[in-house]
Enzyme design. Sequence first.
Site: not given
Length: 119
Positions: A9, A11
């Site tokens: 991922d 953020d």
Amino acid sequence: MVTKLVILDRDGTINADRDDYVKSPEEWEPLPGALEAIAQLNHAGVHVAVATNQSGLGRGLFDMAALNAMHTKMNKMLAAVGGRIDAVFFCPIAQRNLAVVASRRWVCLSKSPSDMACP
């Protein structure tokens, strides 16, 4: 030969997350040690891809130029420590609870399309 791949991922994993969304390259700041960890994976022969929900794009908080600029910054900072991201996949859907729809709307941006098959 087996190809090793890690999908991260963005953020909150690679860069600091914000309650008001990361909307510009100036707001995109790597988490301590994240870029170096990606470089270590690369040096171990692991491909690294990013899969990220970018609902701020769908909400109109930033545009594709800003998203591309954030990823350019990420790639430049990675290169400075000897790392790379092989592909970035993102979903711009703004609504929540649309996992099935979102999974069909992922967009692939690959630095080397011949190396990574995009859905």
